[in-house]
Design a protein around this motif. Structure first.
Motif, PDB file in Angstrom:
ATOM      1  N   PHE A 114       0.724  -1.246   0.149  1.00 51.40           N
ATOM      2  CA  PHE A 114       0.051   0.002   0.131  1.00 51.40           C
ATOM      3  C   PHE A 114       0.862   1.186  -0.114  1.00 51.40           C
ATOM      4  N   ILE A 115       0.374   2.475  -0.798  1.00 51.93           N
ATOM      5  CA  ILE A 115       1.147   3.536  -0.703  1.00 51.93           C
ATOM      6  C   ILE A 115       0.198   4.732  -0.872  1.00 51.93           C
ATOM      7  N   THR A 116       0.550   5.796  -0.309  1.00 57.90           N
ATOM      8  CA  THR A 116      -0.384   6.992  -0.431  1.00 57.90           C
ATOM      9  C   THR A 116       0.014   7.785  -1.821  1.00 57.90           C
ATOM     10  N   VAL A 117      -0.949   8.461  -2.217  1.00 59.35           N
ATOM     11  CA  VAL A 117      -0.913   9.193  -3.332  1.00 59.35           C
ATOM     12  C   VAL A 117       0.355  10.460  -3.439  1.00 59.35           C
ATOM     13  N   LYS A 118       0.630  10.665  -2.412  1.00 64.92           N
ATOM     14  CA  LYS A 118       1.610  11.762  -2.311  1.00 64.92           C
ATOM     15  C   LYS A 118       2.921  10.955  -2.573  1.00 64.92           C
ATOM     16  N   GLU A 119       3.333   9.927  -1.864  1.00 61.67           N
ATOM     17  CA  GLU A 119       4.504   9.199  -2.041  1.00 61.67           C
ATOM     18  C   GLU A 119       4.697   8.766  -3.433  1.00 61.67           C
ATOM     19  N   ASN A 145      -3.546  12.122   0.934  1.00 57.04           N
ATOM     20  CA  ASN A 145      -2.869  11.307   2.066  1.00 57.04           C
ATOM     21  C   ASN A 145      -3.447  10.072   1.938  1.00 57.04           C
ATOM     22  N   GLN A 146      -4.401   9.657   1.301  1.00 50.94           N
ATOM     23  CA  GLN A 146      -4.887   8.275   1.363  1.00 50.94           C
ATOM     24  C   GLN A 146      -4.178   7.414   0.530  1.00 50.94           C
ATOM     25  N   GLN A 147      -4.147   5.922   1.024  1.00 47.95           N
ATOM     26  CA  GLN A 147      -3.500   4.997   0.228  1.00 47.95           C
ATOM     27  C   GLN A 147      -4.117   4.233  -0.739  1.00 47.95           C
ATOM     28  N   ILE A 148      -3.351   3.810  -1.636  1.00 45.81           N
ATOM     29  CA  ILE A 148      -4.043   2.760  -2.688  1.00 45.81           C
ATOM     30  C   ILE A 148      -3.250   1.584  -2.675  1.00 45.81           C
ATOM     31  N   ASP A 149      -3.906   0.535  -3.259  1.00 44.84           N
ATOM     32  CA  ASP A 149      -3.198  -0.739  -3.073  1.00 44.84           C
ATOM     33  C   ASP A 149      -2.222  -1.036  -4.556  1.00 44.84           C
ATOM     34  N   LYS A 457       0.091  -5.230  12.498  1.00 45.92           N
ATOM     35  CA  LYS A 457      -1.463  -4.585  13.063  1.00 45.92           C
ATOM     36  C   LYS A 457      -1.431  -3.417  11.907  1.00 45.92           C
ATOM     37  N   GLU A 458      -0.359  -2.702  11.552  1.00 45.99           N
ATOM     38  CA  GLU A 458      -0.572  -1.472  10.647  1.00 45.99           C
ATOM     39  C   GLU A 458      -1.119  -2.014   9.276  1.00 45.99           C
ATOM     40  N   LYS A 459      -0.314  -3.074   9.077  1.00 51.17           N
ATOM     41  CA  LYS A 459      -1.106  -3.573   7.670  1.00 51.17           C
ATOM     42  C   LYS A 459      -2.536  -3.967   7.760  1.00 51.17           C
ATOM     43  N   TYR A 460      -3.122  -4.552   8.671  1.00 44.65           N
ATOM     44  CA  TYR A 460      -4.457  -5.077   8.736  1.00 44.65           C
ATOM     45  C   TYR A 460      -5.029  -3.673   8.861  1.00 44.65           C
ATOM     46  N   ARG A 461      -4.732  -2.571   9.636  1.00 43.02           N
ATOM     47  CA  ARG A 461      -5.507  -1.397   9.547  1.00 43.02           C
ATOM     48  C   ARG A 461      -5.273  -0.580   8.190  1.00 43.02           C
ATOM     49  N   GLU A 462      -4.184  -0.768   7.725  1.00 42.04           N
ATOM     50  CA  GLU A 462      -4.361  -0.217   6.090  1.00 42.04           C
ATOM     51  C   GLU A 462      -5.685  -0.927   5.304  1.00 42.04           C
ATOM     52  N   GLU A 463      -5.500  -2.107   5.405  1.00 45.92           N
ATOM     53  CA  GLU A 463      -6.410  -2.919   4.649  1.00 45.92           C
ATOM     54  C   GLU A 463      -7.865  -2.486   4.905  1.00 45.92           C
ATOM     55  N   GLU A 464      -8.027  -2.323   6.278  1.00 48.20           N
ATOM     56  CA  GLU A 464      -9.570  -1.969   6.578  1.00 48.20           C
ATOM     57  C   GLU A 464      -9.855  -0.602   6.112  1.00 48.20           C
ATOM     58  N   ILE A 465      -8.813   0.334   6.175  1.00 49.85           N
ATOM     59  CA  ILE A 465      -9.186   1.677   5.586  1.00 49.85           C
ATOM     60  C   ILE A 465      -9.128   1.502   4.085  1.00 49.85           C
ATOM     61  N   MET A 466      -8.618   0.732   3.478  1.00 48.16           N
ATOM     62  CA  MET A 466      -8.761   0.545   2.037  1.00 48.16           C
ATOM     63  C   MET A 466     -10.096   0.075   1.631  1.00 48.16           C
ATOM     64  N   GLN A 467     -10.645  -0.937   2.401  1.00 45.32           N
ATOM     65  CA  GLN A 467     -11.822  -1.615   2.251  1.00 45.32           C
ATOM     66  C   GLN A 467     -12.715  -0.435   2.320  1.00 45.32           C
ATOM     67  N   LYS A 468     -12.574   0.457   3.554  1.00 48.13           N
ATOM     68  CA  LYS A 468     -13.599   1.571   3.576  1.00 48.13           C
ATOM     69  C   LYS A 468     -13.874   2.543   2.487  1.00 48.13           C
ATOM     70  N   GLN A 469     -12.598   2.912   1.911  1.00 41.88           N
ATOM     71  CA  GLN A 469     -12.522   3.933   0.846  1.00 41.88           C
ATOM     72  C   GLN A 469     -12.651   3.412  -0.433  1.00 41.88           C
TER      73      GLN A 469
END
Length: 686
Positions: A114-119, A145-149, A457-469
């Motif tokens: 996962f990477i943010t649009v900015k990065e 600042n949101q992440q994409i897969d 934990k961070e990875k799972y959190r990112e995946e959850e955010i991705m599912q929501k967005q």
């Protein structure tokens, strides 16, 4: 043109050598009937050399044709067109130079999952607003600042002429840590047997008869709700049995049982035959490539028909040995102890044929069978050791949980210092409750274990955010169109992790066109104030399975008007939700709380059993009321009060602030510190 010889070459590497973009090469390969999926696909050496020969030939012929055409044009140039020709030639030269440069300088960027649009924009040196526009056109609404897969990032990057490589984090991937053992280090280990089959076909009774314990009476409704692991000694050899629940909702638990097992014993009732969960069990065992032994149970019943069972088994690919197949079938009766010796003999024979071995002299590796949160002891995980020896003091990691093994207990509750391959143990010392099915691994450094757990934990959190967005335009349109669609959010609390998973799957499958059910949070432990506040904020209901809300949570729920539903049998929870969705709820029986008493002493009375010496801390206790025994926030037993006394006198009720003696029908396992909740059921018409 020479290409580095290697066993396999990736498409993008070959494209670089041939000075082509990946897209161009893929289209050329498809023209040559060489199927490749994407730029990361691999090609064999002979394919690479063939492609080079074919493409270089084409290039030569094409360049020869271009030279001829160019010479013809140069021979007869018109005066008017010379200036234009020069301009266009210079433009073409510039463009061709740019194309060559682009082809030569295809940049490969390494990014994480996962990477943010900015990065991503910084790595490609492209305006982030352009990337956001492209993502929105694909139906992905994101901010800078949101992440994409990785998948979406690679598609965007390709449009700008970049190739992305997925960065693998070695620390995060525990499979790399596991090493293959030498044959000389392997020693025989006990077989792991999973008992599978349909609900109420006698799985637990059969295990009881084998291990001479009694689990079924302790289970609500006589149904096994959790996986149980136990070690049995047969003819001096150890055999490990796993009892997986039979109800269809516990498919996930049964599938997990099949993934760690060596032999599956499929229990089929002789009077009932092959049922839906029997078929599921067969499929799980086949998918795991596990040999199946069929135990045809209840043959002592008058309407038992083993031949009909065998006929139904044949229809699902299990041909009995006596019918010319290779599936062992044994007629048994768990109640009358018929055929059990034959079954055990067949299990040992099958285990001998499998030649099961493991290396005990290495760091341990195993699977979490079950996990729960104990109020006094913290997170407890049932682990089936598969390789190595697990010892007290080992640094362990399982999923997002890590820690040191503080203590271990075997299946009979005895404290042990080590667990060898195939032995199930309860482990104390983890930082969190791991998920059932997580792989437990012993590491040499606690810091390393902590960092891996935090990353996960961070990875799972990112995946959850991705599912929501991740919202598609179609879905947005449907949501606007379906203004009448109702959505019911549910918070799920249960006593063990396996029940949370199973209930979540069952509840979400109940969704239909009119009502959408969504489990927004599922966890282990008693219902707390945090859960109630979460439910209030989300307009959700709380379902508790084998757990109770504490008094603060209960009063807050009343204040916030949050609906808490408590169940001990999964059928009831599912049936209530089904009925509520259809608008066909029967008159509800509401629980009216009468009072609570704390057990301060336990007295043994001859010919009666244990009597709880209690102090009434809330409300009143009434004789003949229903009683619930709660230990550490978890319901241990539900029944009726058999006797209520003040000193030596029988009384009808005891008020708050007084002491009394309470006897409970058919229950003697009372302990000091237990809370007894008295209640009555009131019918509320709808």
């Amino acid at each position: 043109m020479e290409v580095n010889k290697m066993s396999k070459t990736r498409v993008y590497e070959l494209a670089k050598e041939l000075k082509l973009t990946s897209k161009e090469l893929i289209s050329k390969l498809n023209d040559l009937d060489i199927n490749v999926k994407n730029h990361m696909s691999t090609l064999e050496d002979d394919e690479v050399s063939l492609i080079i020969d074919l493409l270089t030939e084409k290039e030569e012929t094409e360049t020869d044709d271009l030279v001829d055409e160019y010479e013809e044009l140069n021979e007869k140039p018109s005066k008017k067109s010379t200036k234009k020709q020069k301009k266009s030639d210079s433009k073409k030269a510039k463009e061709s130079n740019m194309n060559v440069q682009q082809n030569d300088t295809v940049k490969i960027i390494s990014i994480p999952a996962f990477i943010t649009v900015k990065e991503l924009s910084e790595k490609m040196k492209i305006n982030p607003s352009d990337i956001i526009k492209k993502l929105i056109s694909r139906g992905i609404m994101v901010t800078i600042n949101q992440q994409i897969d990785y998948e979406n990032a690679s598609q965007i990057a390709e449009e700008y002429g970049f190739l992305l490589e997925k960065k693998e984090d070695n620390e995060d991937n525990l499979e790399i840590i596991d090493k293959e053992d030498d044959e000389k280090d392997l020693l025989p280990r006990p077989p792991v047997i999973t008992v599978m089959g349909h609900v109420d076909h006698g799985k637990t009774s059969l295990l009881d008869a084998i291990r001479k314990t009694n689990v079924t009476q302790r289970e609500a409704g006589g149904i096994t709700q959790h996986i149980g692991a136990s070690v049995v000694e047969i003819n001096g050899k150890k055999v490990v049995f796993l009892d997986t629940p039979g109800h269809e909702a516990f498919t996930a638990m049964r599938a997990r049982g099949a993934s760690v097992t060596d032999i599956a014993v499929l229990v089929v009732a002789a009077d009932d035959g092959v049922m839906p969960q029997t078929i599921e069990a067969i499929n799980h065992a086949k998918a795991a490539n596990v040999p199946i032994i069929v135990a045809i149970n209840k043959i002592d019943k008058p309407n038992a028909n083993p031949d009909r069972v065998k006929q139904e088994l044949v229809e699902h690919g299990l041909v009995p040995e006596d019918w010319g197949g290779n599936t062992i079938c044994v007629n048994v009766s768990a109640q009358k102890n018929i055929g059990l010796d034959d079954l055990l003999e067949m299990i040992l024979l099958e285990a001998e044929m499998l030649e099961l071995k493991a290396n005990p002299n290495r760091p341990a590796r195993g699977t979490i069978i079950e996990a729960q949160l104990d109020k006094n002891r913290g997170p407890i995980a049932t682990v089936l050791v598969q390789k190595g020896t697990l010892k007290t003091g080992d640094v362990i990691i399982a999923g997002t949980a890590y820690g040191k093994v503080r203590a271990m207990f075997d299946d009979k509750g005895r404290k042990v210092k080590k667990a060898t391959p195939s032995i199930p143990v309860e482990v104390l010392g983890l930082s969190d409750v791991p998920k059932a099915g997580d792989i437990l691994v012993v590491l040499d450094d606690e810091k390393k274990a902590r960092s891996i757990a935090e990353k996960r934990k961070e990875k799972y959190r990112e995946e959850e955010i991705m599912q929501k967005q991740k919202i598609s335009l179609d879905e947005l349109f449907n949501q606007i169109k379906e203004g009448s669609v109702k959505e019911l959010d549910i918070i799920l609390k249960a006593d063990v992790q396996g029940s949370v998973e199973a209930l979540r799957n069952s509840i979400e499958q109940l969704s239909n066109d009119d009502v959408r059910l969504r489990v927004i949070h599922g966890a282990v432990g008693a219902i707390t104030e945090t859960d109630v506040m979460f439910a209030s904020a989300s307009n959700a209901i709380i379902i508790g399975f084998n757990v109770r809300p504490d008094s603060k949570a209960k009063s807050l729920a009343e204040k916030e008007k949050v609906d808490i539903r408590l169940y001990r049998i999964i059928y009831d929870a599912i049936d209530d939700l089904k009925a509520a969705m259809k608008g066909m709820l029967e008159p509800e029986f509401r629980e009216k709380e009468l009072g609570k008493a704390e057990v301060r002493a336990v007295f043994r009375v001859p010919n009666v059993g244990n009597v709880a010496g209690c102090y009434v801390i809330e409300g009143k206790i009434i004789r003949n009321a229903n009683i619930r025994v709660v230990r550490d926030g978890i319901v241990i037993f539900e029944g009726k009060i058999s006797s209520l006394k003040r000193f030596k006198d029988d009384v009808k009720e005891v008020q708050s602030g007084f002491e009394c003696g309470i006897g409970i029908e058919r229950f003697n396992d009372i302990k000091e510190g237990d809370v007894l909740e008295a209640y009555q059921m009131e019918e509320i018409p709808r």
